[in-house]
Design a protein around this motif. Structure first.
Motif, PDB file in Angstrom:
ATOM      1  N   VAL A  21       0.864  -1.191   0.000  1.00  0.00           N
ATOM      2  CA  VAL A  21       0.000   0.000   0.000  1.00  0.00           C
ATOM      3  C   VAL A  21       0.894   1.232   0.000  1.00  0.00           C
ATOM      4  O   VAL A  21       1.691   1.422   0.922  1.00  0.00           O
ATOM      5  N   ARG A  22       0.771   2.022  -1.044  1.00  0.00           N
ATOM      6  CA  ARG A  22       1.535   3.271  -1.166  1.00  0.00           C
ATOM      7  C   ARG A  22       3.031   3.044  -1.014  1.00  0.00           C
ATOM      8  O   ARG A  22       3.737   3.849  -0.417  1.00  0.00           O
ATOM      9  N   GLY A  23       3.493   1.918  -1.536  1.00  0.00           N
ATOM     10  CA  GLY A  23       4.921   1.626  -1.504  1.00  0.00           C
ATOM     11  C   GLY A  23       5.477   1.420  -0.107  1.00  0.00           C
ATOM     12  O   GLY A  23       6.665   1.562   0.126  1.00  0.00           O
ATOM     13  N   GLY A  24       4.606   1.087   0.842  1.00  0.00           N
ATOM     14  CA  GLY A  24       5.050   0.857   2.212  1.00  0.00           C
ATOM     15  C   GLY A  24       5.301   2.127   3.002  1.00  0.00           C
ATOM     16  O   GLY A  24       5.782   2.072   4.130  1.00  0.00           O
ATOM     17  N   VAL A  47       0.899   5.532   6.264  1.00  0.00           N
ATOM     18  CA  VAL A  47      -0.462   5.970   5.955  1.00  0.00           C
ATOM     19  C   VAL A  47      -1.269   6.031   7.249  1.00  0.00           C
ATOM     20  O   VAL A  47      -0.886   5.451   8.264  1.00  0.00           O
ATOM     21  N   ILE A  48      -2.396   6.705   7.188  1.00  0.00           N
ATOM     22  CA  ILE A  48      -3.314   6.714   8.320  1.00  0.00           C
ATOM     23  C   ILE A  48      -4.000   5.354   8.368  1.00  0.00           C
ATOM     24  O   ILE A  48      -4.482   4.854   7.341  1.00  0.00           O
ATOM     25  N   LYS A  49      -3.993   4.752   9.527  1.00  0.00           N
ATOM     26  CA  LYS A  49      -4.542   3.406   9.722  1.00  0.00           C
ATOM     27  C   LYS A  49      -5.965   3.313   9.183  1.00  0.00           C
ATOM     28  O   LYS A  49      -6.793   4.193   9.429  1.00  0.00           O
ATOM     29  N   GLY A  50      -6.230   2.262   8.425  1.00  0.00           N
ATOM     30  CA  GLY A  50      -7.556   2.039   7.866  1.00  0.00           C
ATOM     31  C   GLY A  50      -7.825   2.819   6.596  1.00  0.00           C
ATOM     32  O   GLY A  50      -8.947   2.839   6.097  1.00  0.00           O
ATOM     33  N   SER A  51      -6.798   3.479   6.067  1.00  0.00           N
ATOM     34  CA  SER A  51      -6.959   4.255   4.840  1.00  0.00           C
ATOM     35  C   SER A  51      -5.722   4.082   3.973  1.00  0.00           C
ATOM     36  O   SER A  51      -4.792   3.381   4.338  1.00  0.00           O
ATOM     37  N   ARG A  52      -5.721   4.746   2.839  1.00  0.00           N
ATOM     38  CA  ARG A  52      -4.547   4.790   1.968  1.00  0.00           C
ATOM     39  C   ARG A  52      -3.993   6.214   1.922  1.00  0.00           C
ATOM     40  O   ARG A  52      -3.240   6.566   1.033  1.00  0.00           O
ATOM     41  N   ILE A  53      -4.388   7.031   2.888  1.00  0.00           N
ATOM     42  CA  ILE A  53      -3.989   8.435   2.910  1.00  0.00           C
ATOM     43  C   ILE A  53      -2.593   8.554   3.509  1.00  0.00           C
ATOM     44  O   ILE A  53      -2.355   8.176   4.662  1.00  0.00           O
ATOM     45  N   LEU A  54      -1.674   9.075   2.706  1.00  0.00           N
ATOM     46  CA  LEU A  54      -0.289   9.212   3.130  1.00  0.00           C
ATOM     47  C   LEU A  54      -0.123  10.271   4.209  1.00  0.00           C
ATOM     48  O   LEU A  54      -0.716  11.352   4.125  1.00  0.00           O
ATOM     49  N   VAL A  55       0.701   9.965   5.184  1.00  0.00           N
ATOM     50  CA  VAL A  55       1.045  10.936   6.219  1.00  0.00           C
ATOM     51  C   VAL A  55       1.699  12.149   5.569  1.00  0.00           C
ATOM     52  O   VAL A  55       1.434  13.290   5.944  1.00  0.00           O
ATOM     53  N   SER A  56       2.531  11.921   4.572  1.00  0.00           N
ATOM     54  CA  SER A  56       3.211  13.034   3.899  1.00  0.00           C
ATOM     55  C   SER A  56       2.216  13.976   3.217  1.00  0.00           C
ATOM     56  O   SER A  56       2.456  15.176   3.134  1.00  0.00           O
ATOM     57  N   LEU A  57       1.084  13.462   2.744  1.00  0.00           N
ATOM     58  CA  LEU A  57       0.064  14.315   2.129  1.00  0.00           C
ATOM     59  C   LEU A  57      -0.554  15.232   3.174  1.00  0.00           C
ATOM     60  O   LEU A  57      -0.707  16.439   2.944  1.00  0.00           O
TER      61      LEU A  57
END
Length: 92
Positions: free
Chosen positions: A18-21, A24-34
């Motif tokens: 998921v997102r290259g490892g 992310v926010i748990k339970g989502s694919r939303i990157l912390v960096s975003l």
């Protein structure tokens, strides 16, 4: 099944495939960096929550806590793309 790797932050995980490892926010694919980039661009946590109303406030603050520390030096990368996404979501 993808393996979830916990981090020192309760709402942040790394998931194989998921997102290259990247975190992310748990339970989502939303990157912390975003999330960190939105904040760096001047968005408030409340505005970020409006963009992602399905996320708990604690997850946004946790992402900001990790993101500002880890991504601050490199957050300008991809800023134009992120700004475009933000404009589309807010004007939706």
């Amino acid at each position: 099944m993808a393996t979830e790797v916990k981090t020192e932050h309760p709402h942040i995980v790394r998931v194989e495939g998921v997102r290259g490892g990247r975190p992310v926010i748990k339970g989502s694919r939303i990157l912390v960096s975003l999330i960190a980039t939105y904040y760096k661009m001047g968005e408030t946590p409340d505005n970020i929550l409006r963009l992602y109303p399905h996320l708990p406030a604690a997850a946004i603050y946790d992402a900001l806590s990790r993101g500002v520390r880890h991504y601050a030096p490199t957050m300008t990368t991809g800023l134009r793309l992120t700004q475009s996404l933000r404009t589309r979501r807010l004007n939706g």
